[in-house]
Design an enzyme around this catalytic site. Sequence first.
Site, PDB file in Angstrom:
ATOM      1  CG  ASP A   1      69.602 -32.985  38.420  1.00  0.00           C
ATOM      2  OD1 ASP A   1      70.413 -32.570  38.917  1.00  0.00           O
ATOM      3  OD2 ASP A   1      69.274 -33.114  37.336  1.00  0.00           O
TER       4      ASP A   1
ATOM      5  CG  HIS B   1      64.480 -29.782  31.833  1.00  0.00           C
ATOM      6  ND1 HIS B   1      64.948 -30.440  33.068  1.00  0.00           N
ATOM      7  CD2 HIS B   1      65.125 -30.004  31.028  1.00  0.00           C
ATOM      8  CE1 HIS B   1      66.106 -31.955  32.429  1.00  0.00           C
ATOM      9  NE2 HIS B   1      65.797 -31.638  31.413  1.00  0.00           N
TER      10      HIS B   1
ATOM     11  CG  ASP C   1      69.865 -26.217  34.548  1.00  0.00           C
ATOM     12  OD1 ASP C   1      69.643 -27.018  34.632  1.00  0.00           O
ATOM     13  OD2 ASP C   1      68.755 -25.960  35.804  1.00  0.00           O
TER      14      ASP C   1
ATOM     15  CG  ASP D   1      70.686 -28.790  38.464  1.00  0.00           C
ATOM     16  OD1 ASP D   1      70.797 -29.609  38.373  1.00  0.00           O
ATOM     17  OD2 ASP D   1      70.426 -27.661  38.408  1.00  0.00           O
TER      18      ASP D   1
ATOM     19  CD  GLU E   1      63.878 -31.780  36.758  1.00  0.00           C
ATOM     20  OE1 GLU E   1      63.463 -32.464  36.421  1.00  0.00           O
ATOM     21  OE2 GLU E   1      64.394 -30.823  36.069  1.00  0.00           O
TER      22      GLU E   1
ATOM     23  CG  HIS F   1      72.559 -30.719  34.842  1.00  0.00           C
ATOM     24  ND1 HIS F   1      71.461 -31.976  35.530  1.00  0.00           N
ATOM     25  CD2 HIS F   1      73.235 -32.311  34.289  1.00  0.00           C
ATOM     26  CE1 HIS F   1      71.452 -33.433  34.970  1.00  0.00           C
ATOM     27  NE2 HIS F   1      72.008 -32.935  34.096  1.00  0.00           N
TER      28      HIS F   1
ATOM     29  CG  ASP G   1      67.613 -30.428  39.333  1.00  0.00           C
ATOM     30  OD1 ASP G   1      67.758 -31.088  40.073  1.00  0.00           O
ATOM     31  OD2 ASP G   1      67.553 -30.333  38.245  1.00  0.00           O
TER      32      ASP G   1
ATOM     33  CG  HIS H   1      66.166 -26.509  37.968  1.00  0.00           C
ATOM     34  ND1 HIS H   1      67.083 -26.848  38.561  1.00  0.00           N
ATOM     35  CD2 HIS H   1      65.800 -24.787  38.283  1.00  0.00           C
ATOM     36  CE1 HIS H   1      67.345 -25.864  39.122  1.00  0.00           C
ATOM     37  NE2 HIS H   1      66.585 -25.079  38.992  1.00  0.00           N
TER      38      HIS H   1
END
Length: 298
Positions: free
Chosen positions: A227, A138, A125, A121, A270, A123, A225, A98
């Site tokens: 994830d 990332h 980030d 995402d 990712e 997360h 992303d 990312h």
Amino acid sequence: MRKLSIIGMPMDLGQMRRGVDMGPSAIRYAGIYEKLKMLFDKIHDMGDIQIGRPETKVDAESNLRNLELVAEKSELLAREVDKIIETGAFPLVLGGDHSIAIGTLAGVSKHYKNLGVIWYDAHGDLNTAETSPSGNIHGMPLAVSLGLGHELLTGIGGFSPKVKPENIVLIGIRALDQGEKDLIRKLGIKVYTMHEVDRLGMTRVMEETISHLKERTDGVHLSLDLDGLDPVDAPGVGTPVTGGISYRESHLAMEMLAESGIVTSAEFVEVNPILDEKNKTAMAAVALMSSLLGDKLL
């Protein structure tokens, strides 16, 4: 004429797990070109930005992993994305970890006065060198794009910030470091955690997101992303977090974005085929890209 340009960014310098550099290849193998060529008058796969096989280096002063290399390669991506937009094509970037969003957003944002960003995402980030537990870049691209972080990263493209906090919407969040929580509260960034996704439903989350961004932006970048999805649906990612967005909910989100017409650029990141099951995650990425870009059942 509806035009699309695809560019791969096979970079794994923003984290420590190898394999995500093969993400663009896995996505191509899953049939991205064949799937999208029916949706555009003209489609061009530009190939990959050349990353090479550099050794991992940790910056002594900031403790950031591969700082100079990430900055150098992000600058290359920013230039290519800038060129794509100049041609009137929709830029679709394939990651890579990312951290590639630093370059993508640097290339995109110079074309908009008020760029909106949807960060799909697990997360946030939103770490900086001071708040990051790992030094992995990332986990920092959204903070960098807000103008927070090392000047080698924030200065890519020759200007900073790339995006304003009020023009960002985070969706699917379920793992935040303390510094990220503090920053979200301080800047008032709009966030739909998995609690809100479960409680409100994806339809309302997307309706509110689209309404919020339509009011204040002149273009919207989607940074997705894989994830963000539940690991059951997208196992081939470096930092999986259980309890994520379902495959079907993600399709609905992409379909609603397609109907809204607000998204002007996108990246999907990712995908790590080394950690995947029979290219399942890359195939999910291709299906979601297709929905985002207007593919319909009927």
